[in-house]
Design an enzyme around this catalytic site. Structure first.
Site, PDB file in Angstrom:
ATOM      1  N   ASP A  53       0.842  -1.197   0.000  1.00 27.78           N
ATOM      2  CA  ASP A  53       0.000   0.000   0.000  1.00 27.78           C
ATOM      3  C   ASP A  53       0.880   1.251   0.000  1.00 27.78           C
ATOM      4  O   ASP A  53       1.453   1.619   1.018  1.00 27.78           O
ATOM      5  CB  ASP A  53      -0.887  -0.037   1.257  1.00 27.78           C
ATOM      6  CG  ASP A  53      -1.723   1.221   1.406  1.00 27.78           C
ATOM      7  OD1 ASP A  53      -1.719   2.045   0.461  1.00 27.78           O
ATOM      8  OD2 ASP A  53      -2.372   1.387   2.447  1.00 27.78           O
ATOM      9  N   GLU A 131      32.148   8.922   2.343  1.00 31.21           N
ATOM     10  CA  GLU A 131      32.831   8.871   3.645  1.00 31.21           C
ATOM     11  C   GLU A 131      31.812   9.302   4.699  1.00 31.21           C
ATOM     12  O   GLU A 131      31.653  10.482   4.969  1.00 31.21           O
ATOM     13  CB  GLU A 131      34.026   9.831   3.661  1.00 31.21           C
ATOM     14  CG  GLU A 131      35.071   9.556   2.583  1.00 31.21           C
ATOM     15  CD  GLU A 131      36.139  10.642   2.507  1.00 31.21           C
ATOM     16  OE1 GLU A 131      36.174  11.524   3.403  1.00 31.21           O
ATOM     17  OE2 GLU A 131      36.931  10.620   1.558  1.00 31.21           O
ATOM     18  N   GLU A 133      30.198   9.719   8.346  1.00 29.01           N
ATOM     19  CA  GLU A 133      30.528   9.823   9.767  1.00 29.01           C
ATOM     20  C   GLU A 133      29.271   9.623  10.604  1.00 29.01           C
ATOM     21  O   GLU A 133      28.162   9.893  10.138  1.00 29.01           O
ATOM     22  CB  GLU A 133      31.134  11.199  10.071  1.00 29.01           C
ATOM     23  CG  GLU A 133      32.439  11.430   9.329  1.00 29.01           C
ATOM     24  CD  GLU A 133      32.891  12.882   9.364  1.00 29.01           C
ATOM     25  OE1 GLU A 133      34.101  13.094   9.146  1.00 29.01           O
ATOM     26  OE2 GLU A 133      32.082  13.797   9.581  1.00 29.01           O
ATOM     27  N   GLU A 188      36.831   9.742  14.631  1.00 27.70           N
ATOM     28  CA  GLU A 188      36.826  11.079  14.041  1.00 27.70           C
ATOM     29  C   GLU A 188      37.222  12.130  15.085  1.00 27.70           C
ATOM     30  O   GLU A 188      37.611  11.818  16.198  1.00 27.70           O
ATOM     31  CB  GLU A 188      35.446  11.389  13.427  1.00 27.70           C
ATOM     32  CG  GLU A 188      35.397  11.162  11.925  1.00 27.70           C
ATOM     33  CD  GLU A 188      36.371  12.029  11.148  1.00 27.70           C
ATOM     34  OE1 GLU A 188      36.708  13.133  11.595  1.00 27.70           O
ATOM     35  OE2 GLU A 188      36.833  11.575  10.073  1.00 27.70           O
ATOM     36  N   GLU A 195      34.132   7.089  11.637  1.00 26.79           N
ATOM     37  CA  GLU A 195      33.962   7.096  10.184  1.00 26.79           C
ATOM     38  C   GLU A 195      34.383   5.742   9.639  1.00 26.79           C
ATOM     39  O   GLU A 195      35.395   5.179  10.071  1.00 26.79           O
ATOM     40  CB  GLU A 195      34.819   8.195   9.552  1.00 26.79           C
ATOM     41  CG  GLU A 195      34.684   8.264   8.037  1.00 26.79           C
ATOM     42  CD  GLU A 195      35.545   9.365   7.418  1.00 26.79           C
ATOM     43  OE1 GLU A 195      36.251   9.051   6.455  1.00 26.79           O
ATOM     44  OE2 GLU A 195      35.519  10.512   7.890  1.00 26.79           O
ATOM     45  N   HIS A 244      31.116  13.077   2.965  1.00 30.37           N
ATOM     46  CA  HIS A 244      31.794  13.574   1.769  1.00 30.37           C
ATOM     47  C   HIS A 244      31.565  12.579   0.636  1.00 30.37           C
ATOM     48  O   HIS A 244      31.579  11.368   0.855  1.00 30.37           O
ATOM     49  CB  HIS A 244      33.295  13.706   2.016  1.00 30.37           C
ATOM     50  CG  HIS A 244      33.644  14.676   3.102  1.00 30.37           C
ATOM     51  ND1 HIS A 244      34.929  14.899   3.524  1.00 30.37           N
ATOM     52  CD2 HIS A 244      32.868  15.503   3.850  1.00 30.37           C
ATOM     53  CE1 HIS A 244      34.927  15.808   4.486  1.00 30.37           C
ATOM     54  NE2 HIS A 244      33.686  16.182   4.711  1.00 30.37           N
ATOM     55  N   ARG A 315      41.834  22.233   2.532  1.00 38.04           N
ATOM     56  CA  ARG A 315      40.891  21.235   3.048  1.00 38.04           C
ATOM     57  C   ARG A 315      39.536  21.846   3.391  1.00 38.04           C
ATOM     58  O   ARG A 315      38.593  21.142   3.707  1.00 38.04           O
ATOM     59  CB  ARG A 315      41.472  20.551   4.294  1.00 38.04           C
ATOM     60  CG  ARG A 315      42.653  19.661   3.981  1.00 38.04           C
ATOM     61  CD  ARG A 315      42.926  18.678   5.099  1.00 38.04           C
ATOM     62  NE  ARG A 315      42.041  17.515   5.044  1.00 38.04           N
ATOM     63  CZ  ARG A 315      42.279  16.429   4.331  1.00 38.04           C
ATOM     64  NH1 ARG A 315      43.364  16.350   3.606  1.00 38.04           N
ATOM     65  NH2 ARG A 315      41.433  15.417   4.348  1.00 38.04           N
ATOM     66  N   GLU A 332      35.983  15.784  -4.580  1.00 35.19           N
ATOM     67  CA  GLU A 332      35.340  15.444  -3.310  1.00 35.19           C
ATOM     68  C   GLU A 332      34.407  16.588  -2.913  1.00 35.19           C
ATOM     69  O   GLU A 332      34.850  17.700  -2.648  1.00 35.19           O
ATOM     70  CB  GLU A 332      36.408  15.235  -2.228  1.00 35.19           C
ATOM     71  CG  GLU A 332      35.828  14.931  -0.854  1.00 35.19           C
ATOM     72  CD  GLU A 332      36.896  14.857   0.242  1.00 35.19           C
ATOM     73  OE1 GLU A 332      36.621  14.227   1.278  1.00 35.19           O
ATOM     74  OE2 GLU A 332      37.994  15.428   0.066  1.00 35.19           O
ATOM     75  N   ARG A 334      32.247  18.189  -0.214  1.00 38.07           N
ATOM     76  CA  ARG A 334      32.371  18.050   1.231  1.00 38.07           C
ATOM     77  C   ARG A 334      31.149  18.525   2.022  1.00 38.07           C
ATOM     78  O   ARG A 334      31.139  18.464   3.248  1.00 38.07           O
ATOM     79  CB  ARG A 334      33.627  18.793   1.713  1.00 38.07           C
ATOM     80  CG  ARG A 334      34.912  18.227   1.089  1.00 38.07           C
ATOM     81  CD  ARG A 334      36.174  18.955   1.508  1.00 38.07           C
ATOM     82  NE  ARG A 334      36.339  18.914   2.951  1.00 38.07           N
ATOM     83  CZ  ARG A 334      36.079  19.935   3.771  1.00 38.07           C
ATOM     84  NH1 ARG A 334      35.633  21.079   3.286  1.00 38.07           N
ATOM     85  NH2 ARG A 334      36.256  19.809   5.062  1.00 38.07           N
TER      86      ARG A 334
END
Length: 443
Positions: A53, A131, A133, A188, A195, A244, A315, A332, A334
């Site tokens: 349903d 990645e 966490e 982490e 992670e 990420h 970073r 990547e 982030r």
């Protein structure tokens, strides 16, 4: 690994003594749903004859159009290793179909498949390595989750005091038994934060794996007397949890982002893909960061991105270019957090990147200095925008972005917007403890 067929599933179920099968799918918010069947009903399920349903699933359909069919994808067959060997339990992830045999456009897995098909027409397949966490919290004497963590370990710390270590080791072993290739597993930055990274795969496989991953992590945590939470920012003043997304495109078996002759060895395809992500970044946030709480993570000071920029050195930006090249060339993103629906998140990322490639959207120059130390004026001169500061701001951006709306399709877009506007309103009218503390005695 060869893809499993329906016949393979029948053989494996028999060989492994499977008694129950969970047919799994997600609602539009990425919440995992299960329809449990016995092995005797497996043939019927594999023939796509299992009905459910749809009106009982949030964001699917109204009562009058509620008959839906589950069609299991045989490639997703796996046995849960934590269940007893006699009377084993397996699962199959399903696509959802309407009664007339057409795919249901509100199925998040179908949304991703549609964008993957568009990429395929352009000659591309998308690979993604997530990645994710999460926090491991203690439960109180009634079994209710708390926000108490028992360890004081930092990034990569190896300490015997961390009760979460055992749980995390167990999670890794379980995931490996279920066919995951685990690349890294570590503590982490924040206390109680972990992670686990698994190897990249094509977009659909990765989205399936993220859903499975969250389910396994929660299950194993529970068996250790802990509560695993993928809430983006459960505790004020410490780092939140991100997810990420490492993304690349393949064309004719080669990495389409790699060009040994280009500056930074990034092909035009890679640069246009980055350009597309940057152009649509503010609208994408509504999908990759879909909760009120998501925006408590996207603040400066905790490694989470705030500004819309890219860099191979830095970073802190929204898009980082990891150092590896050749077949490992990737970007990547982030900003996403693990509260997102992975099917929709990958669909909108891919749609944004493809829009960049189709329309040759060049990104601004890479930003290799610390954006957080720039003045607002300096950022403006460099064309560096900001991610939305709230869910409402993100929803307003999504409303204005035709490319991302089209990627979601009208059904998912309208149901998602409606539910999220209500969520924002419920939050907006609430009186929070902070306000009481701040104003009650002052005024």
């Amino acid at each position: 690994m060869a893809q499993l067929t329906n016949d393979d599933v029948r053989h494996l179920a028999k060989e492994l003594g499977v008694k129950f099968i969970r047919l799994q799918f997600t609602d539009i918010f990425g919440v995992l749903k299960n329809v449990s069947i016995t092995v005797e009903q497996l043939d019927k399920a594999l023939d796509g004859e299992m009905m459910f349903d749809g009106s009982s699933i949030e964001g699917f359909v109204r009562i009058e159009e509620s008959d839906m069919y589950l069609r299991p994808d045989p490639a997703t067959f796996v046995v849960f290793p934590w269940r007893p060997r006699d009377g084993a339990v397996a699962r199959l992830i399903c696509d959802i179909y309407n009664a007339d045999g057409t795919p249901f456009i509100g199925d998040p897995r179908y949304v991703l498949k549609r964008v993957i098909a568009e990429a395929r027409e352009m000659g591309f397949t998308m690979n993604v390595g997530p990645e994710a966490e999460f926090f491991l919290f203690h439960v109180d004497s009634d079994g209710r989750p708390t926000t108490i963590t028992h360890d004081r370990a930092g990034y990569f710390d190896l300490t015997p005091v961390d009760l979460g270590e055992d749980a995390r080791r167990d999670m890794v072993l379980t995931l490996e038994q279920m066919g995951f290739e685990i690349e890294a597993s570590h503590h982490e930055v924040a206390p109680g934060q972990h992670e686990i990274d698994f190897k990249y795969a094509d977009a659909l496989d990765t989205a399936d794996k993220v859903v499975t991953f969250k389910f396994v992590v929660r299950t194993i945590a529970q068996r250790h007397g802990l509560h695993a939470s993928f809430m983006p920012k459960p505790i004020f003043g410490i780092a939140g949890s991100g997810m990420h997304l490492n993304q690349s495109l393949m064309k004719n078996g080669e990495n389409a982002f790699y060009d040994p002759r280009a500056p930074l060895q990034l092909s035009d395809t890679a640069l246009y893909y980055i350009g597309g992500l940057i152009k649509h970044a503010r609208a994408i946030a509504a999908i990759t960061n879909p909760t009120v709480n998501s925006y408590k993570r996207l603040v400066s000071g905790y490694e989470a991105p705030v500004y819309i920029a890219w860099s191979s050195r830095n970073r802190s930006p929204l898009i980082r270019i990891p150092a590896k090249r050749g077949q490992s060339t990737r970007i990547e993103l982030r900003s996403p957090d693990p509260s997102c629906n992975p099917y929709l998140a990958l669909a909108v990322c891919l749609a944004a990147g493809l829009d960049g490639i189709k329309n040759r959207i060049s990104p601004p120059p890479p930003c290799d200095c610390n954006i957080y130390e720039m003045s607002a004026r300096e950022r403006e001169e460099r064309g560096i925008g900001c991610l939305p500061e709230s869910l409402k701001e993100a929803l307003d951006e999504l409303e204005r972005d035709e490319v991302i709306k089209e990627a979601l399709g009208p059904h998912v877009y309208s149901r998602f917007m409606e539910a999220k506007r209500i969520e924002w309103d419920r939050y907006r009218v609430q009186v929070h403890p902070w306000e009481i503390e701040e104003y009650l005695t002052k005024y």
